[in-house]
Design a protein around this motif. Structure first.
Motif, PDB file in Angstrom:
ATOM      1  N   ALA A 272       0.833  -1.207   0.000  1.00 38.53           N
ATOM      2  CA  ALA A 272       0.000   0.000   0.000  1.00 38.53           C
ATOM      3  C   ALA A 272       0.863   1.251   0.000  1.00 38.53           C
ATOM      4  O   ALA A 272       0.583   2.220  -0.711  1.00 38.53           O
ATOM      5  CB  ALA A 272      -0.927  -0.005   1.212  1.00 38.53           C
ATOM      6  N   ILE A 273       1.932   1.236   0.803  1.00 38.62           N
ATOM      7  CA  ILE A 273       2.851   2.379   0.818  1.00 38.62           C
ATOM      8  C   ILE A 273       3.438   2.588  -0.568  1.00 38.62           C
ATOM      9  O   ILE A 273       3.519   3.713  -1.078  1.00 38.62           O
ATOM     10  CB  ILE A 273       3.975   2.164   1.851  1.00 38.62           C
ATOM     11  CG1 ILE A 273       3.408   2.142   3.267  1.00 38.62           C
ATOM     12  CG2 ILE A 273       5.030   3.255   1.734  1.00 38.62           C
ATOM     13  CD1 ILE A 273       4.442   1.811   4.332  1.00 38.62           C
ATOM     14  N   ALA A 274       3.858   1.471  -1.190  1.00 40.10           N
ATOM     15  CA  ALA A 274       4.498   1.560  -2.504  1.00 40.10           C
ATOM     16  C   ALA A 274       3.553   2.166  -3.541  1.00 40.10           C
ATOM     17  O   ALA A 274       3.950   3.038  -4.330  1.00 40.10           O
ATOM     18  CB  ALA A 274       4.957   0.175  -2.946  1.00 40.10           C
ATOM     19  N   LEU A 275       2.296   1.734  -3.548  1.00 42.39           N
ATOM     20  CA  LEU A 275       1.361   2.204  -4.569  1.00 42.39           C
ATOM     21  C   LEU A 275       0.796   3.590  -4.253  1.00 42.39           C
ATOM     22  O   LEU A 275       0.666   4.435  -5.142  1.00 42.39           O
ATOM     23  CB  LEU A 275       0.222   1.191  -4.716  1.00 42.39           C
ATOM     24  CG  LEU A 275       0.629  -0.195  -5.227  1.00 42.39           C
ATOM     25  CD1 LEU A 275      -0.576  -1.120  -5.272  1.00 42.39           C
ATOM     26  CD2 LEU A 275       1.280  -0.099  -6.599  1.00 42.39           C
ATOM     27  N   LEU A 276       0.466   3.824  -2.983  1.00 44.29           N
ATOM     28  CA  LEU A 276      -0.161   5.091  -2.627  1.00 44.29           C
ATOM     29  C   LEU A 276       0.815   6.263  -2.703  1.00 44.29           C
ATOM     30  O   LEU A 276       0.409   7.391  -2.989  1.00 44.29           O
ATOM     31  CB  LEU A 276      -0.763   5.003  -1.222  1.00 44.29           C
ATOM     32  CG  LEU A 276      -2.008   4.125  -1.127  1.00 44.29           C
ATOM     33  CD1 LEU A 276      -2.477   3.997   0.317  1.00 44.29           C
ATOM     34  CD2 LEU A 276      -3.136   4.683  -1.988  1.00 44.29           C
ATOM     35  N   ALA A 277       2.086   6.031  -2.469  1.00 48.20           N
ATOM     36  CA  ALA A 277       3.062   7.112  -2.613  1.00 48.20           C
ATOM     37  C   ALA A 277       3.097   7.601  -4.055  1.00 48.20           C
ATOM     38  O   ALA A 277       3.133   8.814  -4.313  1.00 48.20           O
ATOM     39  CB  ALA A 277       4.448   6.625  -2.178  1.00 48.20           C
ATOM     40  N   THR A 278       3.074   6.666  -5.002  1.00 50.94           N
ATOM     41  CA  THR A 278       3.032   7.051  -6.412  1.00 50.94           C
ATOM     42  C   THR A 278       1.731   7.785  -6.735  1.00 50.94           C
ATOM     43  O   THR A 278       1.729   8.787  -7.465  1.00 50.94           O
ATOM     44  CB  THR A 278       3.155   5.806  -7.304  1.00 50.94           C
ATOM     45  OG1 THR A 278       4.397   5.158  -7.040  1.00 50.94           O
ATOM     46  CG2 THR A 278       3.104   6.184  -8.774  1.00 50.94           C
ATOM     47  N   LEU A 279       0.615   7.302  -6.184  1.00 53.46           N
ATOM     48  CA  LEU A 279      -0.682   7.947  -6.420  1.00 53.46           C
ATOM     49  C   LEU A 279      -0.689   9.370  -5.869  1.00 53.46           C
ATOM     50  O   LEU A 279      -1.098  10.311  -6.565  1.00 53.46           O
ATOM     51  CB  LEU A 279      -1.792   7.126  -5.759  1.00 53.46           C
ATOM     52  CG  LEU A 279      -3.194   7.749  -5.810  1.00 53.46           C
ATOM     53  CD1 LEU A 279      -3.678   7.888  -7.246  1.00 53.46           C
ATOM     54  CD2 LEU A 279      -4.176   6.920  -4.982  1.00 53.46           C
ATOM     55  N   TYR A 280      -0.242   9.552  -4.638  1.00 49.26           N
ATOM     56  CA  TYR A 280      -0.220  10.886  -4.041  1.00 49.26           C
ATOM     57  C   TYR A 280       0.644  11.846  -4.852  1.00 49.26           C
ATOM     58  O   TYR A 280       0.275  12.998  -5.077  1.00 49.26           O
ATOM     59  CB  TYR A 280       0.301  10.813  -2.603  1.00 49.26           C
ATOM     60  CG  TYR A 280      -0.601  10.105  -1.622  1.00 49.26           C
ATOM     61  CD1 TYR A 280      -1.900   9.733  -1.961  1.00 49.26           C
ATOM     62  CD2 TYR A 280      -0.154   9.809  -0.337  1.00 49.26           C
ATOM     63  CE1 TYR A 280      -2.710   9.071  -1.051  1.00 49.26           C
ATOM     64  CE2 TYR A 280      -0.974   9.158   0.577  1.00 49.26           C
ATOM     65  CZ  TYR A 280      -2.242   8.782   0.216  1.00 49.26           C
ATOM     66  OH  TYR A 280      -3.060   8.146   1.114  1.00 49.26           O
ATOM     67  N   GLY A 281       1.812  11.368  -5.271  1.00 42.19           N
ATOM     68  CA  GLY A 281       2.710  12.219  -6.049  1.00 42.19           C
ATOM     69  C   GLY A 281       2.095  12.631  -7.379  1.00 42.19           C
ATOM     70  O   GLY A 281       2.198  13.791  -7.801  1.00 42.19           O
ATOM     71  N   ALA A 282       1.436  11.688  -8.054  1.00 40.72           N
ATOM     72  CA  ALA A 282       0.818  11.986  -9.347  1.00 40.72           C
ATOM     73  C   ALA A 282      -0.340  12.967  -9.192  1.00 40.72           C
ATOM     74  O   ALA A 282      -0.508  13.897 -10.000  1.00 40.72           O
ATOM     75  CB  ALA A 282       0.329  10.692 -10.002  1.00 40.72           C
ATOM     76  N   VAL A 283      -1.158  12.787  -8.156  1.00 40.53           N
ATOM     77  CA  VAL A 283      -2.291  13.689  -7.932  1.00 40.53           C
ATOM     78  C   VAL A 283      -1.811  15.092  -7.605  1.00 40.53           C
ATOM     79  O   VAL A 283      -2.308  16.090  -8.159  1.00 40.53           O
ATOM     80  CB  VAL A 283      -3.187  13.145  -6.799  1.00 40.53           C
ATOM     81  CG1 VAL A 283      -4.217  14.194  -6.386  1.00 40.53           C
ATOM     82  CG2 VAL A 283      -3.894  11.877  -7.245  1.00 40.53           C
ATOM     83  N   LEU A 284      -0.844  15.204  -6.697  1.00 43.75           N
ATOM     84  CA  LEU A 284      -0.330  16.515  -6.311  1.00 43.75           C
ATOM     85  C   LEU A 284       0.257  17.251  -7.507  1.00 43.75           C
ATOM     86  O   LEU A 284       0.047  18.461  -7.670  1.00 43.75           O
ATOM     87  CB  LEU A 284       0.728  16.359  -5.219  1.00 43.75           C
ATOM     88  CG  LEU A 284       1.397  17.654  -4.720  1.00 43.75           C
ATOM     89  CD1 LEU A 284       0.370  18.589  -4.112  1.00 43.75           C
ATOM     90  CD2 LEU A 284       2.498  17.331  -3.709  1.00 43.75           C
ATOM     91  N   ALA A 285       0.980  16.529  -8.346  1.00 44.31           N
ATOM     92  CA  ALA A 285       1.628  17.170  -9.493  1.00 44.31           C
ATOM     93  C   ALA A 285       0.636  17.525 -10.586  1.00 44.31           C
ATOM     94  O   ALA A 285       0.574  18.683 -11.037  1.00 44.31           O
ATOM     95  CB  ALA A 285       2.713  16.252 -10.051  1.00 44.31           C
ATOM     96  N   ASN A 286      -0.170  16.549 -11.016  1.00 46.89           N
ATOM     97  CA  ASN A 286      -0.971  16.730 -12.226  1.00 46.89           C
ATOM     98  C   ASN A 286      -2.360  17.317 -12.001  1.00 46.89           C
ATOM     99  O   ASN A 286      -2.969  17.823 -12.944  1.00 46.89           O
ATOM    100  CB  ASN A 286      -1.106  15.376 -12.936  1.00 46.89           C
ATOM    101  CG  ASN A 286       0.225  14.850 -13.414  1.00 46.89           C
ATOM    102  OD1 ASN A 286       0.819  15.371 -14.344  1.00 46.89           O
ATOM    103  ND2 ASN A 286       0.725  13.805 -12.758  1.00 46.89           N
TER     104      ASN A 286
END
Length: 255
Positions: A181-195
């Motif tokens: 969950a950490i591995a996937l959600l970190a990528t999700l959070y980063g993508a949402v914040l950026a895009n």
């Protein structure tokens, strides 16, 4: 208010909520470790890249200009400056005191003409204000682009950390899920914040940077022509160069 920005963020939020709530547990998308990875990494990287005062200036510029900024377009300015020229020719500087305009830059220019300031002083003051405003917008663009560029990178860092922790605990199946969950959600959070947030705001600031500089230059030219006593028709003709050719006939008819 910039209803495009507000509507865009509302639509983005609604889309995310629909995807999160659709046949799933929304609490499963909350992970403090992934959030700390993104937030801590982005804040640290931004602080290293920019002085603290510049960060505050850039973040404030993004919020103000993206949500509440309003600047008249070239077509509106041709009409407004033509009307100002007519009032100035009939009533002189005192006639401008009763005029009300929404554009703050144009209002400041009007006050200078109404108060009888020298043309060179008006030019220097307005050009300085234009350049300083452009500088603040440039800082905002850089800060939001920095956050937008860094967020996915730190999302990848969180993903790698989660993967390492997962492989280190392969013998304990109960720990594989949280680390994944950490591995996937970190990528999700980063993508949402950026895009969804930072990069769109940076693009909006870049748009206003070019648009406002053009509008303010147009105001300076028009106000100085009015100050020199140019006729309203000449002021309109001079400012037509700022308007795209297909729209010039419509602007003249509106004026």
């Amino acid at each position: 208010m910039d209803f495009g920005t507000i509507g865009g963020f509302a639509l983005a939020l609604a889309t995310l909520l629909f995807l999160v709530l659709y046949e799933g547990d929304p609490m499963g998308f909350l992970n403090k470790h992934a959030g700390i990875t993104i937030l801590g990494g982005v804040v640290a990287a931004t602080m290293i890249r920019f002085p603290l005062k510049e960060i505050a200036t850039g973040l404030k510029a993004g919020l103000v200009y993206a949500f509440a900024h309003h600047r008249m377009h070239a077509r509106e300015l041709v009409v407004a400056l033509g009307e100002i020229a007519e009032v100035y020719r009939r009533q002189g500087p005192l006639g401008l005191e009763a005029m009300e305009v929404e554009d703050e830059f144009l209002a400041a220019a009007l006050r200078m003409v109404a108060d009888g300031y020298d043309a060179e002083f008006i030019r220097m003051t307005l050009e300085r204000e234009r350049d300083l405003e452009a500088h603040r917008l440039e800082i905002g663009v850089k800060v939001y682009k920095s956050i937008g560029d860094g967020a996915p990178a730190f999302g990848m860092v969180g993903t790698l950390i989660g993967m390492v922790q997962m492989f280190m605990n392969m013998s304990d199946p109960s720990k594989l899920g949280p680390f994944m969950a950490i591995a996937l959600l970190a990528t999700l959070y980063g993508a949402v914040l950026a895009n969804f947030i930072c990069l769109p705001i940076a693009e909006k600031l870049e748009y206003y940077l070019g648009h406002d500089e053009l509008s303010e230059t147009m105001i300076i030219d028009g106000i100085l022509a009015i100050k020199e006593g140019k006729s309203p028709s000449l002021v309109r003709e001079m400012l037509q160069t700022y308007v795209p050719k297909p729209a010039r006939v419509e602007v003249l008819e509106a004026a």
